[in-house]
Design a protein around this motif. Structure first.
Motif, PDB file in Angstrom:
ATOM      1  N   ALA A   1      -8.790   5.559   2.780  1.00 21.26           N
ATOM      2  CA  ALA A   1      -8.954   5.108   4.415  1.00 21.26           C
ATOM      3  C   ALA A   1     -10.025   5.904   5.434  1.00 21.26           C
ATOM      4  CB  ALA A   1      -8.179   5.151   5.437  1.00 21.26           C
ATOM      5  N   ALA A   2     -10.860   7.316   4.864  1.00 28.13           N
ATOM      6  CA  ALA A   2     -11.995   7.155   5.200  1.00 28.13           C
ATOM      7  C   ALA A   2     -13.132   6.706   4.658  1.00 28.13           C
ATOM      8  CB  ALA A   2     -11.960   8.991   5.235  1.00 28.13           C
ATOM      9  N   VAL A   3     -12.957   6.757   3.155  1.00 30.23           N
ATOM     10  CA  VAL A   3     -14.016   6.329   2.323  1.00 30.23           C
ATOM     11  C   VAL A   3     -14.595   5.111   2.655  1.00 30.23           C
ATOM     12  CG1 VAL A   3     -14.670   7.120   0.035  1.00 30.23           C
ATOM     13  CG2 VAL A   3     -13.226   8.504   0.967  1.00 30.23           C
ATOM     14  N   ASN A   4     -13.622   4.106   2.424  1.00 27.57           N
ATOM     15  CA  ASN A   4     -14.115   2.677   2.523  1.00 27.57           C
ATOM     16  C   ASN A   4     -13.391   2.183   3.128  1.00 27.57           C
ATOM     17  OD1 ASN A   4     -11.982   2.411   1.159  1.00 27.57           O
ATOM     18  ND2 ASN A   4     -12.413   2.025  -0.921  1.00 27.57           N
TER      19      ASN A   4
ATOM     20  N   TRP B   1       0.564  -1.158  -0.061  1.00 21.84           N
ATOM     21  CA  TRP B   1       0.178   0.408  -0.085  1.00 21.84           C
ATOM     22  C   TRP B   1       0.908   0.889   0.041  1.00 21.84           C
ATOM     23  CZ3 TRP B   1      -1.031  -4.919   2.518  1.00 21.84           C
ATOM     24  CH2 TRP B   1      -2.004  -4.775   2.543  1.00 21.84           C
ATOM     25  N   VAL B   2       0.252   2.088  -0.724  1.00 26.38           N
ATOM     26  CA  VAL B   2       1.178   3.761  -1.242  1.00 26.38           C
ATOM     27  C   VAL B   2       0.671   4.602  -0.885  1.00 26.38           C
ATOM     28  CG1 VAL B   2       2.706   4.967  -2.735  1.00 26.38           C
ATOM     29  CG2 VAL B   2       3.084   2.352  -2.406  1.00 26.38           C
ATOM     30  N   SER B   3       0.446   5.658  -0.206  1.00 25.33           N
ATOM     31  CA  SER B   3      -0.551   6.253   0.154  1.00 25.33           C
ATOM     32  C   SER B   3      -0.432   7.779  -0.972  1.00 25.33           C
ATOM     33  CB  SER B   3       0.588   7.789   1.565  1.00 25.33           C
ATOM     34  OG  SER B   3       1.352   8.210   1.156  1.00 25.33           O
ATOM     35  N   GLY B   4      -2.520   7.402  -1.066  1.00 22.75           N
ATOM     36  CA  GLY B   4      -2.082   8.198  -2.403  1.00 22.75           C
ATOM     37  C   GLY B   4      -1.536  10.055  -2.283  1.00 22.75           C
ATOM     38  N   GLY B   5      -2.119  10.604  -1.076  1.00 27.34           N
ATOM     39  CA  GLY B   5      -1.756  11.616  -0.930  1.00 27.34           C
ATOM     40  C   GLY B   5      -0.537  12.480  -0.129  1.00 27.34           C
TER      41      GLY B   5
ATOM     42  N   SER C   1      -8.509   8.936  10.489  1.00 22.97           N
ATOM     43  CA  SER C   1      -8.192  10.578  10.377  1.00 22.97           C
ATOM     44  C   SER C   1      -6.042  10.163  10.028  1.00 22.97           C
ATOM     45  CB  SER C   1      -8.872  11.816  11.800  1.00 22.97           C
ATOM     46  OG  SER C   1      -8.644  12.391  11.974  1.00 22.97           O
ATOM     47  N   PHE C   2      -6.064  10.147  11.069  1.00 26.59           N
ATOM     48  CA  PHE C   2      -4.424   9.953  11.541  1.00 26.59           C
ATOM     49  C   PHE C   2      -4.216   9.621   9.622  1.00 26.59           C
ATOM     50  CE2 PHE C   2      -0.474   7.791  12.606  1.00 26.59           C
ATOM     51  CZ  PHE C   2      -0.056   8.583  13.059  1.00 26.59           C
ATOM     52  N   MET C   3      -5.172   7.779   9.616  1.00 21.79           N
ATOM     53  CA  MET C   3      -4.591   7.519   8.360  1.00 21.79           C
ATOM     54  C   MET C   3      -4.149   8.021   6.626  1.00 21.79           C
ATOM     55  SD  MET C   3      -2.925   4.668   9.177  1.00 21.79           S
ATOM     56  CE  MET C   3      -3.239   4.413   7.278  1.00 21.79           C
ATOM     57  N   VAL C   4      -5.248   9.505   7.457  1.00 22.30           N
ATOM     58  CA  VAL C   4      -5.634  10.479   5.874  1.00 22.30           C
ATOM     59  C   VAL C   4      -4.555  11.106   5.833  1.00 22.30           C
ATOM     60  CG1 VAL C   4      -7.122  12.172   5.440  1.00 22.30           C
ATOM     61  CG2 VAL C   4      -8.177  10.389   5.520  1.00 22.30           C
TER      62      VAL C   4
ATOM     63  N   LYS D   1       9.935  11.203  -2.555  1.00 21.14           N
ATOM     64  CA  LYS D   1       8.468  11.474  -2.940  1.00 21.14           C
ATOM     65  C   LYS D   1       6.943  11.502  -1.657  1.00 21.14           C
ATOM     66  CE  LYS D   1       9.056   8.663  -7.676  1.00 21.14           C
ATOM     67  NZ  LYS D   1       8.276   7.620  -8.342  1.00 21.14           N
ATOM     68  N   GLN D   2       7.269  11.600  -0.604  1.00 14.78           N
ATOM     69  CA  GLN D   2       6.797  12.578   0.090  1.00 14.78           C
ATOM     70  C   GLN D   2       5.592  10.873  -0.022  1.00 14.78           C
ATOM     71  OE1 GLN D   2       5.592  16.176   0.215  1.00 14.78           O
ATOM     72  NE2 GLN D   2       7.469  16.420   1.393  1.00 14.78           N
ATOM     73  N   LYS D   3       5.923   9.841   0.536  1.00 14.87           N
ATOM     74  CA  LYS D   3       4.825   8.709   0.688  1.00 14.87           C
ATOM     75  C   LYS D   3       5.272   7.642   1.474  1.00 14.87           C
ATOM     76  CE  LYS D   3       2.740   9.450  -3.641  1.00 14.87           C
ATOM     77  NZ  LYS D   3       0.964  10.060  -3.592  1.00 14.87           N
ATOM     78  N   PHE D   4       4.205   7.529   2.185  1.00 16.95           N
ATOM     79  CA  PHE D   4       4.070   6.413   3.412  1.00 16.95           C
ATOM     80  C   PHE D   4       3.968   5.050   2.851  1.00 16.95           C
ATOM     81  CE2 PHE D   4       3.390   3.820   7.352  1.00 16.95           C
ATOM     82  CZ  PHE D   4       4.304   4.592   8.362  1.00 16.95           C
TER      83      PHE D   4
END
Length: 489
Positions: A208-211, A107-111, A198-201, A172-175
């Motif tokens: 993560a807050a959507v589904n 999993w790579v953070s979208g934001g 909220s933390f994951m966002v 790339k500032q990705k988690f």
């Protein structure tokens, strides 16, 4: 403190000392007897250790059927498929075609999340984690503290029960989160609590807050391993898996042939190791039971040792300790019983391999070797190739048809027990073995004799003191008479 000889002019102290030397001779003999018993006890125990070491090697080696069933596995291309086999695996040749290896989900953070990001409050993150094979799902938590930076957050993820490896890509500032196990059913779902979502966002997982699942847009699904075994196509959620007692490890796409066969080299080495250990053991016991007994070299007393140089005392001790177990009946009968065990026939179901001599293990014809074994390596390898099951039964047979290993272990155990009754072991008190009881008796006699010597020495001093008093009275009387005679003139 005694002072004598004032009246007689004699060195009473030396006279008493010389007399006591003669009185101490029986005590010295008792001390020598005690030393001899201790040396004999220690020699017995050293022989017991040799026998116990041989017994342990037999138990860990030729007594175990599994040691005769080890398998060797070869791969035509270990960079594609490697394998190992259990003793239950069937000898076979298998073709493995790897279509693709199993991979983990990622999993790579979208934001994006800035490098200076820190947690703004204490929070316990809650997740549901599904394994790559889809068979298990468990609830896991990650504890985050107020002020934790990205390095600390990464560390908390990696040390938690999520079963993941996380890192932060500062370019790339990705988690990034990668599942440790492989398979296409892996998932990590954020529980429906506002704090966790909220933390994951905040870490860039905006959906993560959507589904509920850690980012779907940035997720790379894991894959099951896809391969063909002898033409039959199947899958596994991991790259390492067992089939019919063989553990395969897929490395990369390609084809390799896996051959499983009896590991005769391992079995040969085990039997050879037993032969070497047996020869080493009986050589040491034969040497000890044949040592020369030097009866003119009893143990040194403390006084005698003081009169010798260190080298002279060492040479004396060497002769004095020799022959402690010469002709010992316990050890010699044990050796004879072990030889009988090795000569005996065992019903293995194959008359060609029912004695050790038929697989290449015979007794040396040189009588000076005193029962050492000789190994014909060519003959043993041929027996292992011809009928490995019969060779195994020859050594490991149990029940009504005992194999060589079982018979030897029973003989060794019996001999060890007899020696322990004679010489004990580190866990037994003196009262529990023969030599110990003799040592206790000698100690009592030494103690009683030392008390008697004190009394004898006191008696000698009283006698010399009485003599001194008599001489003094005689001197006084002589002086008085001389005075009277002189006075008469």
């Amino acid at each position: 403190m005694r002072i004598g000889g004032l009246a007689s002019g004699m060195d009473i102290d030396t006279l008493v000392g010389d007399l006591m030397k003669a009185e101490r001779i029986p005590l010295d003999k008792l001390a020598q007897k005690k030393t001899t018993l201790e040396w004999q006890r220690d020699d017995y125990r050293s022989m017991n250790k040799l026998l116990s070491d041989l017994d342990k090697q037999i138990f860990d080696g030729i007594a175990l059927q599994g040691k005769f069933s080890t398998k060797s596995v070869t791969s035509s291309n270990s960079s594609i498929v490697s394998a190992k086999a259990s003793s239950s695996a069937v000898n076979t040749n298998t073709s493995i075609e790897v279509l693709n290896t199993a991979t983990p989900a990622m999993w790579v953070s979208g934001g994006t999340v800035a490098a200076g990001y820190t947690a703004s409050a204490d929070i316990t993150l809650t997740f549901n984690v599904t394994s790559g094979d889809g068979k298990t799902t468990s609830a896991q938590t990650v504890d985050i503290k107020n002020g934790d930076n990205l390095d600390k957050i990464v560390s908390q993820f990696n040390s938690s029960g999520l079963g993941v490896t996380a890192f932060y890509d500062d370019q790339k500032q990705k988690f990034v989160i990668t599942k440790k196990d492989t398979g296409d059913n892996a998932s990590i779902t954020v529980n429906n609590d506002a704090g966790t979502q909220s933390f994951m966002v905040g870490l860039g997982f905006t959906d993560a807050a959507v589904n509920g699942e850690i980012t779907t847009t940035g997720k790379t699904n894991g894959k099951d391993a896809d391969f063909k075994i002898n033409g039959y196509q199947t899958t596994r959620s991991t790259n390492t898996f067992d089939i019919s007692g063989v553990t395969y490890t897929l490395q990369q796409a390609g084809t390799a042939n896996i051959t499983v066969a009896n590991d005769t080299n391992s079995t040969f080495d085990m039997i050879k190791s037993f032969v070497d250990k047996y020869n080493e053991t009986i050589e040491a016991i034969n040497k000890k039971t044949a040592e020369t007994k030097y009866r003119d070299f009893p143990p040194l007393t403390d006084a005698q040792r003081k009169d010798l140089s260190e080298k002279e005392a060492e040479l004396w001790d060497e002769k004095a300790k020799s022959g402690m177990l010469r002709g010992d009946s316990i050890l010699l009968s044990g050796l004879n019983a072990m030889r009988s065990d090795l000569y005996a026939s065992v019903n293995t179901g194959d008359t060609n391999y029912d004695q050790l001599s038929e697989i290449g293990i015979t007794t040396s014809p040189n009588y000076l070797d005193k029962g050492k074994l000789i190994l014909d390596e060519t003959k043993l390898r041929a027996a292992l190739a011809g009928n490995p099951d019969a060779v195994m039964k020859l050594f490991t047979g149990d029940g009504t048809e005992k194999g060589v290993a079982k018979k030897l272990r029973e003989t060794i155990d019996s001999t060890v027990d007899k020696i322990e009754l004679k010489a004990g072991n580190a866990l037994r008190t003196n009262a529990q073995f023969t030599l110990g009881r003799e040592l206790t008796d000698v100690d009592k006699r030494i103690s009683a004799f030392e008390d008697r010597l004190i009394q004898v020495e006191d008696r000698y001093w009283r006698q010399f003191q009485a003599m001194e008093a008599a001489i003094q009275r005689s001197n006084q009387q002589g002086a008085y008479l001389m005075q009277q005679f002189g006075g008469g003139q």
